[in-house]
Design a protein around this motif. Structure first.
Motif, PDB file in Angstrom:
ATOM      1  N   ARG A   1       6.990  -3.188 -14.411  1.00  0.00           N
ATOM      2  CA  ARG A   1       6.788  -1.765 -14.656  1.00  0.00           C
ATOM      3  C   ARG A   1       6.563  -1.016 -13.354  1.00  0.00           C
ATOM      4  O   ARG A   1       7.114   0.052 -13.125  1.00  0.00           O
ATOM      5  CB  ARG A   1       5.611  -1.553 -15.606  1.00  0.00           C
ATOM      6  N   GLN A   2       5.708  -1.611 -12.500  1.00  0.00           N
ATOM      7  CA  GLN A   2       5.496  -0.961 -11.210  1.00  0.00           C
ATOM      8  C   GLN A   2       6.762  -1.005 -10.369  1.00  0.00           C
ATOM      9  O   GLN A   2       7.073  -0.067  -9.647  1.00  0.00           O
ATOM     10  CB  GLN A   2       4.334  -1.623 -10.468  1.00  0.00           C
ATOM     11  N   ALA A   3       7.501  -2.131 -10.460  1.00  0.00           N
ATOM     12  CA  ALA A   3       8.732  -2.235  -9.684  1.00  0.00           C
ATOM     13  C   ALA A   3       9.743  -1.195 -10.161  1.00  0.00           C
ATOM     14  O   ALA A   3      10.434  -0.580  -9.359  1.00  0.00           O
ATOM     15  CB  ALA A   3       9.316  -3.638  -9.815  1.00  0.00           C
ATOM     16  N   ARG A   4       9.810  -0.993 -11.464  1.00  0.00           N
ATOM     17  CA  ARG A   4      10.723   0.000 -12.023  1.00  0.00           C
ATOM     18  C   ARG A   4      10.291   1.411 -11.621  1.00  0.00           C
ATOM     19  O   ARG A   4      11.107   2.288 -11.402  1.00  0.00           O
ATOM     20  CB  ARG A   4      10.702  -0.127 -13.555  1.00  0.00           C
ATOM     21  N   GLY A   5       8.971   1.592 -11.493  1.00  0.00           N
ATOM     22  CA  GLY A   5       8.438   2.923 -11.228  1.00  0.00           C
ATOM     23  C   GLY A   5       8.233   3.669 -12.531  1.00  0.00           C
ATOM     24  O   GLY A   5       8.436   3.119 -13.619  1.00  0.00           O
TER      25      GLY A   5
ATOM     26  N   SER B   1       0.824  -1.205   0.000  1.00  0.00           N
ATOM     27  CA  SER B   1       0.000   0.000   0.000  1.00  0.00           C
ATOM     28  C   SER B   1       0.860   1.259   0.000  1.00  0.00           C
ATOM     29  O   SER B   1       0.560   2.236  -0.686  1.00  0.00           O
ATOM     30  CB  SER B   1      -0.904   0.024   1.229  1.00  0.00           C
ATOM     31  N   ARG B   2       1.921   1.215   0.768  1.00  0.00           N
ATOM     32  CA  ARG B   2       2.791   2.398   0.827  1.00  0.00           C
ATOM     33  C   ARG B   2       3.380   2.688  -0.550  1.00  0.00           C
ATOM     34  O   ARG B   2       3.508   3.834  -0.973  1.00  0.00           O
ATOM     35  CB  ARG B   2       3.915   2.174   1.839  1.00  0.00           C
ATOM     36  N   ARG B   3       3.724   1.600  -1.244  1.00  0.00           N
ATOM     37  CA  ARG B   3       4.326   1.806  -2.555  1.00  0.00           C
ATOM     38  C   ARG B   3       3.315   2.386  -3.547  1.00  0.00           C
ATOM     39  O   ARG B   3       3.654   3.200  -4.401  1.00  0.00           O
ATOM     40  CB  ARG B   3       4.893   0.494  -3.097  1.00  0.00           C
TER      41      ARG B   3
ATOM     42  N   GLU C   1      20.790   3.505  -3.738  1.00  0.00           N
ATOM     43  CA  GLU C   1      21.540   2.337  -3.275  1.00  0.00           C
ATOM     44  C   GLU C   1      21.250   2.085  -1.798  1.00  0.00           C
ATOM     45  O   GLU C   1      21.034   0.959  -1.366  1.00  0.00           O
ATOM     46  CB  GLU C   1      23.048   2.575  -3.458  1.00  0.00           C
ATOM     47  N   GLU C   2      21.244   3.180  -1.019  1.00  0.00           N
ATOM     48  CA  GLU C   2      21.083   3.026   0.423  1.00  0.00           C
ATOM     49  C   GLU C   2      19.623   2.762   0.781  1.00  0.00           C
ATOM     50  O   GLU C   2      19.322   1.991   1.675  1.00  0.00           O
ATOM     51  CB  GLU C   2      21.552   4.293   1.174  1.00  0.00           C
ATOM     52  N   GLU C   3      18.723   3.464   0.073  1.00  0.00           N
ATOM     53  CA  GLU C   3      17.312   3.374   0.416  1.00  0.00           C
ATOM     54  C   GLU C   3      16.597   2.568  -0.654  1.00  0.00           C
ATOM     55  O   GLU C   3      16.182   3.094  -1.679  1.00  0.00           O
ATOM     56  CB  GLU C   3      16.719   4.788   0.526  1.00  0.00           C
ATOM     57  N   GLN C   4      16.467   1.268  -0.408  1.00  0.00           N
ATOM     58  CA  GLN C   4      15.824   0.417  -1.395  1.00  0.00           C
ATOM     59  C   GLN C   4      14.307   0.549  -1.365  1.00  0.00           C
ATOM     60  O   GLN C   4      13.630   0.227  -2.322  1.00  0.00           O
ATOM     61  CB  GLN C   4      16.204  -1.050  -1.155  1.00  0.00           C
TER      62      GLN C   4
END
Lengths: 558, 527
Positions: B320-324, A111-113, A127-130
């Motif tokens: 696609r969503q993973a790539r953004g 959901s956050r994404r 790199e640091e913040e995946q």
């Protein structure tokens, strides 16, 4: 999903797979435990605009805790307990009603994404913040909370502790502060139907979508017994409306598409109320089908007791969905019409979620069954967009006059909207008035379902539904499948003389269709759809139709 | 008869020379002005378009009458010296080149159920007839008479010949030593220039409203195969060659006038210049379309956007969503992905001004503000960006040109550095972000072209089986990056099905990884 698949073995299962309840989609990853809030004084509201302008509606709600006392609706229960008003809350939790985790699901990574992507993916991953989205806060965002909690609208705010239970009791039964006390008294039941307030989205249509729920506590519960009123409650979120819009931006960010079909949803919802009468109804013969009536309007409710319950659910759902969908389109087009200050982000228009998702979202293939099916029949010109394939299916048009007592299906109004929406160049100022006209026409239709659902009448309807020639999209096929399931269940109740073997024959056929409609692992679209699948589906529908006709013939239905 | 052939051959020869080896050591005579460009008011039409507007066709027969030597009719060495071309160009074209079939594929054939037949079914007879003039804009380019089915003939690329067909054989000695600009004035398109060549190819392979060419979404929906991303060098290599490279021409003066020497990285140069030109053409197409009268050109025209942003099955674990969405709003269709990567590589060569990148960002932003963009806003921002890109093309041209008096050795060294730098940039760009199929293919094509230059320049230094293995991985046959050669048509059902399936199965992760491995291997090779 997988868990749900094993839990429900009926052929209704496709409903779960196809009709994507936001909460369901992430149910597995979410914890059902309601989070506890340390500071109850914090409130949630539109974070960017003036917090001062928000109406604090906390006092209208009692929260799930107010219903859950052991002496009220919180009597201890396990998954095998017989539902009653005493254990309704406990069952709602124990049976993991998806609504109960609607809020906690907002705290998951998924959901956050979604929110992070929706708002421009800032800050970008490094790199640091995946997981740069971990700071996104959908659980504090009114765009999410209006459907994932009891927050009634985006201009309102309620105390945090009211949110934690997700789409809890008051989201569907109405804000309870004004009736909590009276509903515990002896006089409450005596009020009969008057203790309920019917929910009717047509009022909102009439006032140009101005109506915000929760504005005026009525002192009455929302009516969820009347199936039309209940469907009207569901579609507020499951189709959309003011401040509740799962548009294409949100879907592209990862939110599941909303495919609401009331009968299937009701079949799959874990029951926290007593539906034993519905189960008993399976034993009824057609002569016994007329149940004892509690309320004056016998044709309409209580639904669980009627042998044709599922047909009523189907019809109420179609009516509620299409009204809500038309009103939502009016709302979307209206918003797009407005002049915006320069630089402001326009509302999504053209609004892509108005169309059949899979008309565009499919890997291109050759030869293409879509080109051959959708275009050669002359219904659409190549490249023209199919609007309203879910909420205004061809099935609805076919069946409406048979099912509803006022059989004036707004064919002209719908094709007016369809014409105006056929290209992405659709002008919002042309669409909005047409959508409004359509919503009004739908509201002019009576919600009452025709009576006398005898076995022959149901069979005749099923023959209409199983029309192989009309399968021109996944949406259409899925709507027809879901309707077939609803009508088949109704048939089973009405035609009490049906042998288990006859029923099994029907189930086998429906199950075969379901398998072809299923998205398959890893997909959210009918990726496997090919010329062959469509041909198979058509054969299956034809075969089902033949089967129904043969069955009618044998049982002397005619 | 034979002497006429010779005459004609001599005169028409520049038309059949390849641009492959011909990036100009010494640019055309007007190059000094183009390297110091005036930034504003870039013309809406290209040189190519202007040529087609101001000259008339002569007809394929007039070319064919001379340029039709068959295999047994090869000219001997002396004749070659006189005529410079093999005179079999028309033969090769009609025997092996798809362009020759372009018109024939428009004829519906029930027996083979060809693509035209199926498209006609989808359209219905009436609509099919209506769309024919649009089809013919590309498929019958060069021959506008209704009774001809000649396809994309000589003049479609080399320019309408009415005004040069006569002089190029009647007065061949004068014609031969004219510069490219003078020849252009007579109607002969300078295909040796990668920019002009790219504009020529893209007029159909992308679309050009100035020439009335556009495959609309309606046409795609009715069955036209998706136009693939375009890299001029790669597409040129896939053609049956009907020309010989400039540096092989046996006429020193001719070579000198057309700038034959000093180019040790012809493919790399072409990739860079064509990459930037492609982006310019695409932006100009967007701008031109947005300026069309609304009545003839509905908005949005879906064909202008990335087909595969929408046309893909929805996956639960969507890459696609993973790539953004690169900071853009999700759900709002973006521009086609293929022109950008190579253009970015070209811009790295010239340290493009921040202004240019701002203008490109503005185009993306207008797509963000509203799905498909507001017609005026998108068109305006695309025009502004195109103007900048045109300026950048001139700068790039200048930066790639050889200094006069540069020694061959110095030129060689410089080109080696250029190739290595580009290879490094490709790896960096490919490794940083997940690219979709089209963008990945452009990068693989570009890498392949530049790597060929590298091998030619410095075979020993690059001999490395690991690198070659990785390149093979990138070009894995199941991805179908290789172009369909000869007269095979991508519209043939099995071929198209395989191409589309390969695209559907594509996953980007592997690419980024392979490219970052390549990057590590290439680093020690850099100076």
């Amino acid at each position: 999903m997988i868990r749900m698949r094993t839990q429900f073995t009926s052929c209704r299962i496709v409903a779960l797979l196809v009709i994507i309840v936001p909460a369901l989609a992430v149910a597995q990853s979410a914890k059902t435990k309601a989070p506890t809030k340390s500071s109850a004084s914090k409130t949630v509201g539109a974070s960017k605009t003036g917090v001062a302008s928000l109406r604090d509606l906390t006092s209208q709600y009692v929260g799930a805790g107010g219903c859950a006392a052991a002496a009220c609706h919180g009597e201890s229960a396990d998954s095998k307990s017989r539902p009653s008003s005493k254990n309704a809350y406990s069952l709602w939790m124990v049976l993991r009603d998806p609504h109960s985790i609607a809020y906690s699901v907002l705290k998951t990574d998924a959901s956050r994404r979604i929110l992070w992507l929706l708002d421009g993916a800032n800050p970008p991953p490094t790199e640091e913040e995946q997981k740069p989205w971990r700071h996104a806060a959908p659980h504090r965002d009114p765009r999410c909370l209006t459907c994932h909690s009891i927050l009634p609208d985006a201009s309102a705010t309620v105390s945090d502790h009211l949110l934690a239970d997700g789409v809890s009791c008051e989201a569907c039964h109405g804000p309870a502060a004004s009736w909590l006390k009276p509903h515990t008294t002896a006089g409450w039941l005596a009020l009969g139907p008057n203790r309920y307030q019917s929910i009717d989205q047509c009022a909102a249509v009439a006032t140009a979508n101005e109506s915000k729920s929760g504005a005026a506590p009525s002192g009455r519960m929302w009516n969820t017994r009347d199936i039309q009123s209940r469907a009207n409650v569901c579609v507020r979120c499951h189709v959309g409306g003011p401040d509740r819009d799962v548009n294409h931006d949100l879907i592209a960010a990862g939110h599941p598409r909303l495919n609401f079909e009331f009968a299937a949803f009701m079949a799959n919802l874990p029951k926290h109320w007593d539906d034993s009468l519905a189960r008993e109804a399976l034993q009824y013969t057609s002569a016994q089908a007329a149940p004892r009536e509690l309320w004056p309007d016998q044709s309409n409710w209580p639904p669980e007791k009627r042998a044709d319950n599922e047909i009523r659910l189907w019809a109420a759902g179609q009516l509620a969905s299409s009204r809500a969908a038309a009103a939502l389109l009016d709302q979307r087009a209206g918003a797009a019409e407005n002049e915006l200050p320069t630089g402001a982000l326009h509302p999504a228009w053209p609004e892509l979620s108005e169309y059949d998702c899979f008309a565009c979202h499919h890997d291109l293939s050759a030869p293409s069954w879509r080109q051959e099916l959708s275009y050669t029949a002359g219904r659409r010109k190549p490249g023209e967009l199919p609007w309203g394939t879910w909420h205004f299916s061809r099935l609805q048009e076919d069946l409406w006059p048979t099912v509803l007592r006022t059989p004036s299906y707004p064919t002209a109004e719908i094709s007016d909207v369809r014409g105006a929406m056929a290209t992405l160049g659709a002008k919002p100022d042309a669409v909005a008035p047409r959508a409004k006209t359509l919503a009004e026409a739908l509201c002019a239709n009576s919600a009452a379902v025709t009576a006398d659902w005898t076995a022959p009448k149901i069979s005749a309807a099923m023959v209409q539904i199983a029309d192989a020639d009309k399968l021109d999209s996944w949406d259409e096929a899925a709507q027809r499948y879901l309707a077939l399931v609803a009508f088949a269940n109704a048939y089973r109740r009405v035609a009490g003389n049906q042998t288990p073997a006859t029923h099994a024959e029907m189930q086998t056929r429906l199950e075969a269709i379901r398998k072809n409609l299923n998205f398959g692992p890893g997909y959210r679209s009918p990726a496997h759809f090919s010329q062959k699948t469509v041909a198979t589906l058509r054969e299956q529908f034809s075969d089902l139709r033949d089967h129904i006709q043969a069955r009618s013939h044998e049982s002397g239905d005619r | 008869m034979r002497s006429i052939r010779h005459l004609a051959a001599v005169l028409l020869l520049p038309a059949f020379l390849s641009a492959l080896s011909a990036l100009l050591a010494q640019p055309p005579s007007d190059s000094t002005t183009t390297s110091a460009p005036s930034a504003v008011d870039a013309p809406k039409t290209t040189t190519r378009t202007a040529i087609f507007k101001s000259h008339a066709y002569s007809g394929w027969q007039n070319c064919h009458i001379c340029h039709r030597l068959g295999d047994r009719g090869q000219p001997d060495d002396n004749q070659k010296l006189e005529i410079l071309v093999a005179m079999n160009e028309s033969t090769i074209w009609s025997k092996d080149d798809k362009h020759a079939l372009a018109a024939r594929v428009l004829v519906p054939d029930e027996a083979t159920q060809n693509l035209a037949f199926r498209m006609r079914q989808v359209y219905g007879q009436q609509a099919w007839e209506q769309v024919q003039s649009q089809c013919r804009a590309c498929h019958v380019a060069g021959e506008r008479t209704n009774d001809q089915v000649l396809g994309v003939t000589c003049e479609a690329c080399h320019g309408p010949a009415k005004d040069y067909v006569q002089p190029h054989w009647e007065d061949r000695t004068t014609w031969r030593y004219l510069g490219p600009t003078e020849k252009e004035n007579a109607g002969l398109v300078n295909l040796r220039d990668p920019v002009t060549k790219t504009e020529t190819c893209l007029s159909c392979h992308l679309g050009s409203l100035a020439e009335g060419k556009l495959v609309t979404h309606d046409m795609y929906a009715a069955g036209h195969p998706p136009l693939p991303g375009f890299d001029t060098a790669t597409f040129t290599l896939a053609m049956p060659v009907h020309w010989s490279p400039l540096h092989e021409k046996p006429d020193a003066r001719y070579k000198q006038i057309h700038g034959a020497d000093h180019n040790f990285a012809p493919q790399t140069r072409e990739v860079l210049l064509a990459g930037l030109t492609s982006l310019a053409c695409y932006l100009e197409l967007l701008a031109d379309y947005s300026e069309e009268p609304a009545a003839d050109s509905p908005w949005p025209e879906l064909a202008l956007y990335d087909c595969f942003a929408c046309h893909h099955d929805l996956q639960s674990r969507s890459w696609r969503q993973a790539r953004g969405y690169g900071g853009n709003k999700p759900g709002r269709p973006p521009l086609r992905s293929w022109p950008k990567p190579l253009a970015l590589l070209a811009l790295q060569q010239i340290d493009a001004p921040a202004e240019l990148h701002d203008k490109l960002a503005a185009v993306a932003r207008s797509l963000d503000e509203q799905p498909f963009g507001d017609r005026k806003a998108l068109g305006g921002s695309a025009r502004a960006a195109a103007v900048e890109i045109r300026t950048a093309i001139a700068s790039l041209r200048a930066s790639l040109a050889h200094e006069s008096g540069e020694s061959l050795d110095a030129a060689r060294k410089r080109d080696l550095a250029l190739v290595r730098e580009l290879l490094g940039h490709i790896c960096e760009l490919a490794a940083t972000e997940h690219r979709d199929y089209d963008a990945a293919r452009q990068l693989v094509w570009a890498f392949d072209r530049a790597y060929e230059d590298l091998v030619k320049l410095n075979r020993e230094a690059v001999q490395n089986t690991t690198i070659e293995k990785l390149i093979e991985q990138l070009k894995s046959p199941e991805l179908k990056f290789d172009l369909i050669r000869g007269q095979h048509q991508i519209g043939e059902p099995a071929t198209l099905a395989a191409l589309l399936e390969a695209r559907a199965k594509y996953r980007p992760e592997r690419f980024s990884t392979t490219f970052s491995e390549l990057s590590k291997l290439l680093k020690p090779l850099s100076p």
